[in-house]
Design a protein around this motif. Structure first.
Motif, PDB file in Angstrom:
ATOM      1  N   ALA A   5       0.663  -1.173   0.081  1.00 19.10           N
ATOM      2  CA  ALA A   5      -0.024  -0.136  -0.128  1.00 19.10           C
ATOM      3  C   ALA A   5       0.871   1.323  -0.021  1.00 19.10           C
ATOM      4  CB  ALA A   5      -0.948   0.017   1.186  1.00 19.10           C
ATOM      5  N   ALA A   6       1.941   1.241   0.686  1.00 14.92           N
ATOM      6  CA  ALA A   6       2.584   2.353   0.865  1.00 14.92           C
ATOM      7  C   ALA A   6       3.692   2.761  -0.385  1.00 14.92           C
ATOM      8  CB  ALA A   6       3.826   2.181   1.944  1.00 14.92           C
ATOM      9  N   LEU A   7       3.835   1.384  -1.091  1.00 14.54           N
ATOM     10  CA  LEU A   7       4.775   1.810  -2.546  1.00 14.54           C
ATOM     11  C   LEU A   7       3.603   2.426  -3.502  1.00 14.54           C
ATOM     12  CD1 LEU A   7       6.918   0.984  -4.400  1.00 14.54           C
ATOM     13  CD2 LEU A   7       5.892  -1.368  -4.658  1.00 14.54           C
ATOM     14  N   PHE A   8       2.414   1.744  -3.653  1.00 18.59           N
ATOM     15  CA  PHE A   8       1.411   2.500  -4.714  1.00 18.59           C
ATOM     16  C   PHE A   8       0.964   3.609  -4.353  1.00 18.59           C
ATOM     17  CE2 PHE A   8       1.302  -2.170  -5.950  1.00 18.59           C
ATOM     18  CZ  PHE A   8       1.150  -2.169  -7.319  1.00 18.59           C
ATOM     19  N   GLY A   9       0.950   4.086  -2.985  1.00 16.66           N
ATOM     20  CA  GLY A   9       0.509   5.270  -2.623  1.00 16.66           C
ATOM     21  C   GLY A   9       1.627   6.420  -3.039  1.00 16.66           C
ATOM     22  N   ALA A  10       2.828   6.055  -2.742  1.00 18.05           N
ATOM     23  CA  ALA A  10       3.993   7.034  -3.219  1.00 18.05           C
ATOM     24  C   ALA A  10       3.987   7.115  -4.603  1.00 18.05           C
ATOM     25  CB  ALA A  10       5.207   6.440  -2.403  1.00 18.05           C
ATOM     26  N   ARG A  11       3.891   6.024  -5.290  1.00 15.29           N
ATOM     27  CA  ARG A  11       3.887   6.069  -6.891  1.00 15.29           C
ATOM     28  C   ARG A  11       2.516   7.010  -7.362  1.00 15.29           C
ATOM     29  NH1 ARG A  11       7.234   2.881  -9.965  1.00 15.29           N
ATOM     30  NH2 ARG A  11       5.569   2.834 -11.317  1.00 15.29           N
ATOM     31  N   ALA A  12       1.574   7.222  -6.529  1.00 18.79           N
ATOM     32  CA  ALA A  12       0.643   7.950  -6.962  1.00 18.79           C
ATOM     33  C   ALA A  12       0.511   9.460  -6.448  1.00 18.79           C
ATOM     34  CB  ALA A  12      -0.730   7.427  -6.360  1.00 18.79           C
ATOM     35  N   SER A  13       2.121   9.666  -5.848  1.00 17.98           N
ATOM     36  CA  SER A  13       2.542  11.035  -5.672  1.00 17.98           C
ATOM     37  C   SER A  13       1.797  11.429  -4.481  1.00 17.98           C
ATOM     38  CB  SER A  13       2.053  12.151  -6.767  1.00 17.98           C
ATOM     39  OG  SER A  13       2.791  11.744  -7.830  1.00 17.98           O
ATOM     40  N   LEU A  14       1.466  10.306  -3.309  1.00 18.22           N
ATOM     41  CA  LEU A  14       0.938  10.959  -2.212  1.00 18.22           C
ATOM     42  C   LEU A  14       2.054  10.812  -1.068  1.00 18.22           C
ATOM     43  CD1 LEU A  14      -2.276   8.544  -1.985  1.00 18.22           C
ATOM     44  CD2 LEU A  14      -2.024  10.964  -2.455  1.00 18.22           C
ATOM     45  N   SER A  15       1.959  11.309  -0.076  1.00 14.10           N
ATOM     46  CA  SER A  15       2.955  11.687   1.098  1.00 14.10           C
ATOM     47  C   SER A  15       2.732  10.445   1.725  1.00 14.10           C
ATOM     48  CB  SER A  15       2.978  12.953   1.574  1.00 14.10           C
ATOM     49  OG  SER A  15       3.904  12.874   2.732  1.00 14.10           O
ATOM     50  N   VAL A  16       3.600   9.573   2.081  1.00  7.40           N
ATOM     51  CA  VAL A  16       3.306   8.412   2.727  1.00  7.40           C
ATOM     52  C   VAL A  16       4.201   8.263   4.194  1.00  7.40           C
ATOM     53  CG1 VAL A  16       3.008   5.650   2.603  1.00  7.40           C
ATOM     54  CG2 VAL A  16       2.436   7.150   0.581  1.00  7.40           C
ATOM     55  N   LEU A  17       3.775   8.041   4.963  1.00  6.96           N
ATOM     56  CA  LEU A  17       4.714   7.322   6.224  1.00  6.96           C
ATOM     57  C   LEU A  17       3.985   6.189   6.789  1.00  6.96           C
ATOM     58  CD1 LEU A  17       6.559   8.243   8.667  1.00  6.96           C
ATOM     59  CD2 LEU A  17       4.511   9.143   9.733  1.00  6.96           C
ATOM     60  N   ILE A  79      -5.902   5.512  16.798  1.00 10.78           N
ATOM     61  CA  ILE A  79      -6.328   6.386  15.841  1.00 10.78           C
ATOM     62  C   ILE A  79      -7.587   7.386  16.393  1.00 10.78           C
ATOM     63  CG2 ILE A  79      -7.239   6.570  13.328  1.00 10.78           C
ATOM     64  CD1 ILE A  79      -5.754   3.998  12.871  1.00 10.78           C
ATOM     65  N   GLN A  80      -7.328   8.754  16.259  1.00 14.11           N
ATOM     66  CA  GLN A  80      -8.470   9.674  16.419  1.00 14.11           C
ATOM     67  C   GLN A  80      -8.864  10.127  15.344  1.00 14.11           C
ATOM     68  OE1 GLN A  80      -8.045  11.838  20.478  1.00 14.11           O
ATOM     69  NE2 GLN A  80      -5.760  11.287  19.930  1.00 14.11           N
ATOM     70  N   VAL A  81     -10.231  10.357  15.213  1.00 15.17           N
ATOM     71  CA  VAL A  81     -11.007  11.102  14.256  1.00 15.17           C
ATOM     72  C   VAL A  81     -10.876  12.535  14.517  1.00 15.17           C
ATOM     73  CG1 VAL A  81     -12.899  11.248  12.716  1.00 15.17           C
ATOM     74  CG2 VAL A  81     -12.040   9.090  13.642  1.00 15.17           C
ATOM     75  N   HIS A  82     -10.584  13.680  13.916  1.00 12.19           N
ATOM     76  CA  HIS A  82     -10.628  15.013  14.102  1.00 12.19           C
ATOM     77  C   HIS A  82     -11.658  15.800  13.096  1.00 12.19           C
ATOM     78  CE1 HIS A  82      -7.431  14.796  16.903  1.00 12.19           C
ATOM     79  NE2 HIS A  82      -6.981  13.901  16.329  1.00 12.19           N
ATOM     80  N   HIS A  83     -12.580  16.727  13.642  1.00 11.01           N
ATOM     81  CA  HIS A  83     -13.320  17.317  12.884  1.00 11.01           C
ATOM     82  C   HIS A  83     -13.130  18.630  12.615  1.00 11.01           C
ATOM     83  CE1 HIS A  83     -15.866  13.712  13.449  1.00 11.01           C
ATOM     84  NE2 HIS A  83     -15.515  13.784  14.815  1.00 11.01           N
ATOM     85  N   THR A 111       3.208  11.185  17.386  1.00 14.72           N
ATOM     86  CA  THR A 111       1.794  11.473  16.756  1.00 14.72           C
ATOM     87  C   THR A 111       2.199  11.836  15.417  1.00 14.72           C
ATOM     88  OG1 THR A 111       0.655  12.095  18.947  1.00 14.72           O
ATOM     89  CG2 THR A 111      -0.363  12.453  17.013  1.00 14.72           C
ATOM     90  N   ALA A 112       1.324  11.294  14.551  1.00 12.09           N
ATOM     91  CA  ALA A 112       1.386  11.643  13.053  1.00 12.09           C
ATOM     92  C   ALA A 112      -0.114  12.047  12.698  1.00 12.09           C
ATOM     93  CB  ALA A 112       2.033  10.425  12.333  1.00 12.09           C
ATOM     94  N   THR A 113      -0.271  13.101  11.628  1.00 14.95           N
ATOM     95  CA  THR A 113      -1.575  13.386  11.474  1.00 14.95           C
ATOM     96  C   THR A 113      -1.604  13.093   9.863  1.00 14.95           C
ATOM     97  OG1 THR A 113      -0.857  15.764  10.817  1.00 14.95           O
ATOM     98  CG2 THR A 113      -1.784  15.291  12.878  1.00 14.95           C
ATOM     99  N   ALA A 114      -2.730  12.748   9.506  1.00 13.64           N
ATOM    100  CA  ALA A 114      -3.229  12.386   7.987  1.00 13.64           C
ATOM    101  C   ALA A 114      -4.379  12.688   7.592  1.00 13.64           C
ATOM    102  CB  ALA A 114      -2.431  10.900   7.771  1.00 13.64           C
TER     103      ALA A 114
END
Length: 325
Positions: A5-17, A79-83, A111-114
């Protein structure tokens, strides 16, 4: 699943951690694999690649296209959901614009946000938790018949379990050339109707195969009390010592009678535990299995990776109750 998932996400120009990767040794079933004989691109006679090596190569591949990896040892804990700051949306998770993922290790918190989160934490096969089981795991004790069954041609194996997975394992192993299967179940009966049906089908099909009649021996109600091992090395270093499984000790669950069985391998088919403890209050989980429930996505595709919370996705064994691969 996580690295893919990380590999395909990065190849789609997404910032992946990627969180949850241990530099001292990756976690999960693949990291414990001693060989990749049934994975496309690996020839058993020409490759000695292990699961750990494959993970390292794939991490390098992902890093080359921009995937970032958190410090080794950091494991997601919540994982927390923020509004957005809008009263009309405060309690509407469908409008949640971003998430925070809390991670912990022995000496730090992070803590990472995404905008989106992919949960690919896998599941761990259940074990009998018997002495020496850790030393035998992956060599003589297994949890995947389709992965390791071909190694037991012309040998005797024990299958433990009374569910659908055990039925499938017995059927698969019984049609291997010369393989004798001893099926151990702790109860006398197979309670669910589907299991009774599958048991009948499995035994019938197995016995109709050429040379398989009498290859399946059903032992109920029995449990494995202990493993019988033989030391192959006299090394003083426990890490260098080699052991071999030569049999198991069975105990009658009703009478406590003990019986010694000689065998070459054991397949423990009693289920698995999904790594979902940190998201029990975030997304919907299956009540019986603990797996992440998947829902149709915005395009109404039933076969999707969408969870009950838009923006949080799941992939791999943390959601899979069919293939478990």
């Amino acid at each position: 699943a996580g690295l893919s998932a990380a590999l395909f996400g990065a190849r789609a120009s997404l910032s992946v951690l990627v969180l949850g990767y241990s530099t001292g040794g990756a976690r999960g079933s693949l990291a414990e694999a001693l060989g990749l004989e049934n994975f496309p691109g690996f020839v058993p006679q020409q490759s000695t690649a292990r699961g750990q090596e494959w993970l390292q190569i794939t991490q390098q591949q992902a890093s080359a296209v921009g995937v970032q990896f958190a410090q080794g040892g950091l494991l997601a804990s919540r994982i927390q959901v923020h509004h957005v700051d809008d009263n009309s949306r405060q309690k509407d998770t469908r409008m949640a614009p971003f998430f925070s993922v809390d991670s912990t290790s022995a000496n730090q918190n992070y803590t990472a946000t995404a905008r989106s989160v992919i949960v690919a934490t896998g599941s761990q096969p259940k074990r009998l938790e018997l002495p020496r089981e850790g030393d035998l795991w992956g060599k003589f004790v297994h949890s995947c018949a389709i992965c390791d069954g071909s190694s037991y041609r012309h040998k005797t194996v024990v299958v433990v379990g009374g569910g659908d997975a055990a039925v499938e394992a017995v059927l698969l192993l019984s049609v291997q050339p010369g393989t004798r299967v001893i099926w151990v179940h702790r109860q006398r009966t197979f309670q669910r109707t589907s299991q009774k049906t599958q048991l009948h089908i499995a035994l019938s099909q197995a016995q109709k195969q050429a040379g398989t009649i009498g290859k399946i021996q059903l032992k109920t109600p029995y449990v494995i009390e202990s493993y019988t091992v033989e030391e192959e090395s006299q090394s003083k270093d426990p890490q260098q010592a080699r052991i071999k499984l030569t049999g198991v000790t069975l105990k009658d669950a009703e009478t406590s009678e003990i019986e010694q069985i000689a065998c070459d391998g054991v397949f423990i088919m009693i289920g698995s535990t999904p790594s979902t403890d940190f998201i029990t209050d975030t997304v919907k989980l299956d009540d019986s299995t603990g797996l992440v429930q998947l829902f149709p996505n915005r395009h109404n595709l039933v076969s999707s990776t969408a969870t009950s919370v838009p923006g949080i996705f799941a992939a791999g064994e943390v959601t899979d109750h069919i293939y478990k691969q």
